[in-house]
Design a protein around this motif. Structure first.
Motif, PDB file in Angstrom:
ATOM      1  N   SER A  33      14.037  26.653 -49.337  1.00 15.93           N
ATOM      2  CA  SER A  33      14.540  26.013 -48.119  1.00 15.93           C
ATOM      3  C   SER A  33      13.839  24.706 -47.773  1.00 15.93           C
ATOM      4  O   SER A  33      14.452  23.790 -47.212  1.00 15.93           O
ATOM      5  N   GLY A  68      17.955  23.739 -45.519  1.00 14.33           N
ATOM      6  CA  GLY A  68      16.655  23.999 -44.897  1.00 14.33           C
ATOM      7  C   GLY A  68      16.127  22.814 -44.115  1.00 14.33           C
ATOM      8  O   GLY A  68      15.583  22.970 -43.022  1.00 14.33           O
ATOM      9  N   ILE A  70      17.373  31.495 -43.244  1.00 15.51           N
ATOM     10  CA  ILE A  70      16.524  30.319 -43.036  1.00 15.51           C
ATOM     11  C   ILE A  70      16.388  30.017 -41.546  1.00 15.51           C
ATOM     12  O   ILE A  70      15.295  29.712 -41.054  1.00 15.51           O
TER      13      ILE A  70
END
Length: 348
Positions: free
Chosen positions: A82, A88, A114
């Motif tokens: 991520s 991310g 995430i």
């Protein structure tokens, strides 16, 4: 908010990627001229798409990323990657206060994983929920949650979902006191599991909340427009959502086949084209695009992976309205004003 919100966009997510994500942002400028965008992904590809839209000549930033979370990545894999991925980094922008909302059309499981790790759940919320607008026969759409984030829920989860869903309806649908119901196998007060009975008792006792609890609703009434918010666990909610989407496609295909079955039916289609176009617009998922992850310390909006630019435009509209209305603060205030003592008494 006094300043126009900035939307962080994972430009690489979805079935098409930058073409529809950038095109949707350009279209959204017609609705929100002052919106600011930060695109995350392959800079060269995104810049090429931006050049096609004059409305994106200003208030646009690009952040290059080498990594993309794919649709096949497991949440655990996405978490490990991520930090350098477009998904991310877009979420990280919200966490850092550099954007008021994030939009992605990528892997739903990865996006939730995430977002939960980066943003954490709000105080007073045990689990975030996926919420979306669904079409109805009423004057407005209906807010439904949870649509797949939590397969199993207890009564407290359902009550929290009701609080968040009502805040969503007040913000996006402009309904001061949304009619809120729990999805059940019957409308009678004694129907359903102990969890549903407990959640209903708690909501009936919460008179101070800015919602009107109407009791239970059955699956065949979801699209009638009788309520503004429908609350359920993620297992039942996802099944209901997929059933609604599948039924919509079935009806559309059935009508298409009927109108092309003979020369007479083709002529009939010409006469009924306005009604057919209205039906098509109502059933088109792009016109109701934009699932929201409610309950996080940051605004996360999920677009359908197969959405077109108009669908992305609508998802950005949801993000913009929620950011402008500061929905996270609204949910927090509702939770603080929740009559816990009355609810505890009702649950005993």
């Amino acid at each position: 908010m006094t300043q126009a919100p900035r939307i962080a966009i994972d430009a690489m997510g979805g079935d098409v990627g930058p073409e529809v994500m950038v095109g949707g942002a350009a279209a959204a400028r017609a609705d929100f001229p002052d919106l600011r965008f930060v695109f995350f992904g392959d800079e060269a590809v995104i810049r090429n798409e931006i050049a096609k839209h004059k409305t994106l000549a200003d208030n646009v930033e690009l952040v290059h990323t080498d990594s993309v979370i794919s649709g096949e990545d497991k949440p655990s894999q996405a978490l490990r990657r991520s930090k350098d991925s477009s998904m991310g980094m877009a979420i990280a922008a919200v966490k850092a206060g550099e954007a008021e909302a994030v939009l992605s059309a990528g892997n739903t499981g990865a996006l939730m994983a995430i977002a939960k790790v980066a943003l954490r759940t709000m105080e007073g919320i045990e689990r975030p929920a996926i919420s979306a607008l669904l079409p109805t026969l009423g004057k407005t759409d209906v807010v439904m949650l949870d649509l797949g984030a939590n397969a199993e829920c207890d009564a407290e989860n359902l009550v929290q979902f009701a609080v968040m869903g009502a805040a969503y309806a007040r913000t996006v649908l402009d309904i001061p006191r949304p009619r809120t119901a729990l999805l059940n196998i019957g409308t009678e007060e004694l129907k359903g599991t102990g969890i549903l009975q407990d959640a209903a008792a708690r909501l009936r006792a919460a008179d101070a909340l800015p919602l009107e609890f109407t009791g239970f609703i059955e699956g065949d009434r979801l699209s009638r427009g009788h309520v503004d918010v429908i609350v359920t666990d993620g297992f039942s909610g996802n099944i209901a959502l997929k059933t609604i989407e599948g039924t919509a496609r079935f009806v559309a295909d059935l009508i298409r086949n009927a109108f092309t079955s003979s020369l007479r039916s083709k002529f009939g289609f010409l006469l009924s084209r306005p009604a057919a176009n209205l039906l098509k617009r109502t059933l088109d998922p792009n016109n109701h695009n934009g699932g929201v992850f409610l309950g996080l310390n940051g605004l996360v909006v999920k677009s359908h992976g197969g959405a077109d630019s108009n669908g992305v435009r609508n998802a950005i509209g949801v993000a913009a309205k929620m950011a402008k209305a500061d929905i996270i603060r609204k949910i927090s205030n509702d939770l603080e004003n929740f009559p816990n003592k009355a609810i505890e008494d009702a649950a005993e």
